[in-house]
Write a protein that holds these residues in place. Structure first.
Motif, PDB file in Angstrom:
ATOM      1  N   SER B  38       0.981  -1.525  -0.200  1.00 26.04           N
ATOM      2  CA  SER B  38       0.181   0.013   0.109  1.00 26.04           C
ATOM      3  C   SER B  38       1.587   1.019   0.021  1.00 26.04           C
ATOM      4  N   GLN B  39       1.035   1.609  -0.903  1.00 25.38           N
ATOM      5  CA  GLN B  39       1.876   2.566  -0.998  1.00 25.38           C
ATOM      6  C   GLN B  39       0.930   4.231  -2.031  1.00 25.38           C
ATOM      7  N   HIS B  40      -0.204   4.316  -2.525  1.00 27.71           N
ATOM      8  CA  HIS B  40      -0.714   5.104  -2.648  1.00 27.71           C
ATOM      9  C   HIS B  40      -1.784   5.228  -2.340  1.00 27.71           C
ATOM     10  N   ILE B  41      -2.750   5.695  -2.866  1.00 25.15           N
ATOM     11  CA  ILE B  41      -4.352   6.071  -2.835  1.00 25.15           C
ATOM     12  C   ILE B  41      -5.173   4.748  -3.779  1.00 25.15           C
ATOM     13  N   GLY B  42      -6.012   4.550  -2.626  1.00 27.34           N
ATOM     14  CA  GLY B  42      -6.628   3.780  -3.022  1.00 27.34           C
ATOM     15  C   GLY B  42      -6.838   1.968  -2.923  1.00 27.34           C
ATOM     16  N   ALA B  43      -6.966   1.313  -3.684  1.00 27.42           N
ATOM     17  CA  ALA B  43      -6.583  -0.333  -2.845  1.00 27.42           C
ATOM     18  C   ALA B  43      -5.270  -0.362  -3.472  1.00 27.42           C
ATOM     19  N   PRO B  44      -4.851  -1.508  -1.842  1.00 25.35           N
ATOM     20  CA  PRO B  44      -4.031  -2.401  -1.702  1.00 25.35           C
ATOM     21  C   PRO B  44      -3.656  -3.044  -2.551  1.00 25.35           C
ATOM     22  N   ALA B  45      -2.545  -3.306  -3.063  1.00 21.25           N
ATOM     23  CA  ALA B  45      -1.952  -3.946  -4.138  1.00 21.25           C
ATOM     24  C   ALA B  45      -2.240  -5.550  -4.020  1.00 21.25           C
ATOM     25  N   GLU B  46      -2.271  -6.172  -5.383  1.00 22.34           N
ATOM     26  CA  GLU B  46      -2.335  -7.870  -4.311  1.00 22.34           C
ATOM     27  C   GLU B  46      -1.188  -8.538  -4.921  1.00 22.34           C
ATOM     28  N   ALA B  47      -0.130  -9.678  -3.720  1.00 24.23           N
ATOM     29  CA  ALA B  47       1.364  -9.740  -4.035  1.00 24.23           C
ATOM     30  C   ALA B  47       1.199 -10.599  -5.284  1.00 24.23           C
ATOM     31  N   LEU B  48       1.672 -10.550  -6.089  1.00 25.21           N
ATOM     32  CA  LEU B  48       1.824 -11.835  -6.869  1.00 25.21           C
ATOM     33  C   LEU B  48       3.231 -13.219  -6.545  1.00 25.21           C
ATOM     34  N   VAL B  49       3.824 -12.003  -5.706  1.00 24.01           N
ATOM     35  CA  VAL B  49       5.287 -13.118  -5.510  1.00 24.01           C
ATOM     36  C   VAL B  49       5.104 -13.948  -4.084  1.00 24.01           C
TER      37      VAL B  49
END
Lengths: 288, 438
Positions: B38-49
């Motif tokens: 979570s480094q941005h405004i909005g939904a956290p990213a989903e890990a792919l690794v």
């Protein structure tokens, strides 16, 4: 002179007739029961029933929209009175009292940072989760104190909220306001509680609190039926708490307390003299 | 020079001289990078690794989970050693991908640059989204969302924000001096995506060298550079638009409602890298400054570099640090420790000792009204704060508490040192919580 007296008299007469007619024409029918119920309610307008004030709750009962047991400050007495007025069965629920499940004041716990901001727990908890290292304990800034309509909560000098069991009516305002959910409703008859709210492992708890539950299971071993351990945190099982007090002496961090005999070191707390009769006292006191 | 500005604001000491003459240096590679999801405004990213995976620099390691979200990329090549909660700059333990650097710093070979002239606006916008680009002034709003105005909103002006009005920070200043051509290239790409001709770059007049440099670089592109009065918060989106165009963003509205899109200079440079070189956002310029730091510097930092490593690069701290701020002193975020990593929104890292901090207890409000005069949004901070402390959130809302952008002018100017911004934030939280309940 005379004309002035007569003129004003005529105006007065016309106004009196008009008002008399209007009071008949626009009269609002109030169910007599509503007035009676309003009379027996505590009259503190705390909102615990979910209606706007005591009169709002009285109206809702008469309209059949509200149950008669929604007034915690009123307690059993009021329910019986309302039942009488409405011609219903009085089925009184168990009286509840709020308890702060924490003893970690500023002396007993460690802090992440020095907090200099707004004196409000909800505001402080938004800054890195609050200044205390403990993620679940009382923040000690007194949002609950301000929210209590019965002045039943006090803050110790070391920053711990304490609920006066004689003044608490179980209205639940403090439960909603606390960002840590450290205040819980418990049966009023039960006086033994585990005063900790942290689910962290024992080793972690020890680092930040002298008196937090470390999940050691000793209470459960001592009185198996009276305690439950959930994720490193002991809780009293209030359905089988008869002998819960036996574990008090055994608890290593001393986080089990009995309100009958002792309370966390606090100047303004007296040991309980009698079984709390929930609640009636509050209404009476406030009515003087 | 004709200087434009807005009504309100404050004049804090700019304290930029420690670092504004220091060229941008590349920060060395740390052993470990902690890259929060979570480094941005909005939904956290989903890990792919997952732990054990080998990654290239620039490889996508987390995917965007919604429209207002961006993917996250590895900032160096190496091995993923954990995907677990780590200390986030916000002070909480939040999920992060931890990469152990292999020291090679190999770029993902599949990343290729393109010539923007050959591609359509939609394709370019998709590339910008895939590169994880967010607003780099500190707010970290996903750039592709700003570049996707609804059809009924006609955008006529692209505004480029080179104001950098926060004290101490000089990252954008140095970038404008050293990479003005790259910024201009980024602006050209942004103009192509938006289909906008009219572009203004706003720069505060305390950076005359940057104004000259950008004006020279912009001359060939038909880009106007405008000097602005030195005043905080000149770089806030709404105040910048007010100063440059005299247009007011409506309450609860966005700049696109009045035909403007604002992008930061560093965002423009990142867009150029993403399109021309195919390189996603894996590094940014950070100003490390403050009275307690041995040598103030502007460093080009890989996202995920621990803050303690950045302080080491600046020769450590001169004396004991008692306050760490990420970002600028007005709107930045206090840090619990230097264990947190630099993220996409990290424009600065400031260290202060005990003697640098004001220690005045907040006193009662004396109704002097200075906060009212300073508020760039023309709110009544003291009034809203009174309502908020009494829990009267409906009244706070009626006084437009939700329009507050938390710029900090009211707290800065308050002679009683009352924590007004925090109280207004409390009011906003209370209003939104009430809305959610009903």
């Amino acid at each position: 002179m005379l004309s002035a007296v007569l003129g004003l008299g005529q105006i007065g007469l016309v106004a009196a007739i008009a008002l008399g007619w209007a009071s008949k024409k626009f009269a609002v029918d109030i169910d007599a029961r509503e007035l009676d119920i309003n009379e027996v309610l505590p009259g503190v307008n705390c909102g615990a029933c979910g209606y706007p004030g005591c009169s709002g709750y009285a109206a809702a009962i008469v309209e059949g929209k509200a149950a008669i047991t929604l007034c915690p400050p009123g307690g059993g007495d009021v329910v019986e009175h309302i039942a009488e007025i409405m011609g219903l069965d009085a089925n009184v629920g168990e009286p509840l009292l709020a308890v702060v499940l924490c003893q970690g004041d500023n002396r007993k716990t460690t802090k992440k940072y020095r907090y200099l901001g707004l004196h409000d727990c909800n505001a402080a908890s938004k800054i890195a989760g609050g200044p205390k290292d403990c993620p679940a304990g009382c923040l000690g800034l007194g949002s609950c104190v301000a929210s209590c309509p019965f002045e039943a909560i006090e803050m110790t000098a070391d920053g711990l909220a304490i609920i006066n069991r004689e003044l608490c009516t179980g209205c639940g305002h403090c439960i909603d306001i606390c960002p840590r959910q450290v205040i819980r409703m418990t049966p009023a008859r039960e006086t033994v509680h585990v005063l900790c709210n942290s689910h962290d492992k024992g080793g972690v708890v020890r680092k930040y609190c002298e008196t937090g539950c470390i999940g050691c299971n000793i209470c459960k071993k001592t009185v198996p039926e009276a305690y439950k351990i959930d994720k490193f945190l002991a809780r009293v099982d209030y359905d089988h708490a008869e002998h819960a007090a036996l574990a008090i002496e055994k608890c290593p961090p001393q986080c089990i307390r009995d309100f009958k005999t002792a309370y966390p070191e606090s100047s303004h707390f007296r040991p309980e003299q009698k079984q709390p009769s929930a609640t009636l006292c509050a209404g009476k006191d406030l009515h003087g | 020079m004709n200087q434009k500005t807005f009504v309100g604001g404050v004049h804090p000491a700019d304290s930029k001289h420690d670092s504004d003459t220091k060229p941008i240096e590349a920060c060395p590679l740390p052993e470990q990078l902690i890259i929060p999801l979570s480094q941005h405004i909005g939904a956290p990213a989903e890990a792919l690794v997952k732990a054990g995976d080998l990654v290239f620099k620039g490889q996508t390691i987390a995917k965007a989970s919604a429209f207002v979200s961006v993917p996250i990329h590895a900032s160096t090549s190496g091995q993923v050693i954990a995907v677990e909660p780590r200390l986030h700059p916000c002070g909480k333990m939040l999920p992060a991908i931890v990469i152990e650097a292999d020291g090679e710093d190999h770029w993902d070979p599949s990343l290729e640059g393109i010539d923007p002239a050959q591609w359509t606006g939609d394709e370019l916008r998709q590339r910008i989204s895939d590169a994880g680009i967010v607003g780099m002034g500190g707010a970290t709003f996903p750039t592709h969302v700003k570049l996707s105005p609804p059809e009924d909103k006609l955008i006529d002006t692209l505004m480029i924000n080179g104001v950098e009005c926060e004290p101490y920070l000089t990252a954008d200043h140095r970038l404008m001096l050293e990479q003005s051509d790259k910024i201009m290239d980024g602006i050209d790409i942004l103009r192509r995506v938006l289909g906008v001709k009219h572009t203004i770059v706003g720069i505060e007049s305390n950076k005359p060298d940057a104004i000259a440099c950008m004006a020279k670089a912009g001359a060939n592109h038909g880009i106007q550079v405008q000097a602005l009065e030195v005043k905080y918060p000149q770089g806030a989106e709404k105040q910048l638009i007010d100063a440059l165009l005299g247009r007011e963003v409506p309450s609860a509205g966005l700049p696109m409602d009045i035909g403007v899109v604002v992008q930061n200079v560093a965002t423009a440079a990142a867009v150029s890298d993403a399109i021309r070189l195919g390189r996603p956002l894996v590094e940014r310029v950070v100003t490390i400054s403050g009275p307690a730091v041995a040598e103030a510097k502007n460093l080009r930092v890989r996202i995920g570099t621990p803050l303690s490593f950045l302080v080491q690069q600046c020769g450590g701290n001169k004396y004991e640090v008692s306050k760490i701020i990420m970002g600028g002193p007005m709107m930045g975020q206090s840090q619990l420790s230097l264990d947190a990593p630099a993220v996409r929104g990290t424009s600065g890292l400031l260290l202060f000792g005990e003697k640098d901090l004001a220690k005045i207890e907040a006193g009662p409000c004396i109704r002097c009204g200075r906060c009212v005069g300073a508020c760039p949004l023309h709110l009544l901070p003291a009034t809203i704060a009174s309502y908020a402390t009494l829990g009267m959130f409906d009244e706070a809302e009626a006084h437009s508490a939700l329009d507050c952008m938390e710029c900090g002018c009211c707290t800065y100017i308050c002679p009683a040192t009352r924590p007004l911004v925090q109280t207004l934030r409390h009011a906003k939280g209370g209003i939104l919580a009430k809305r959610r309940r009903s």
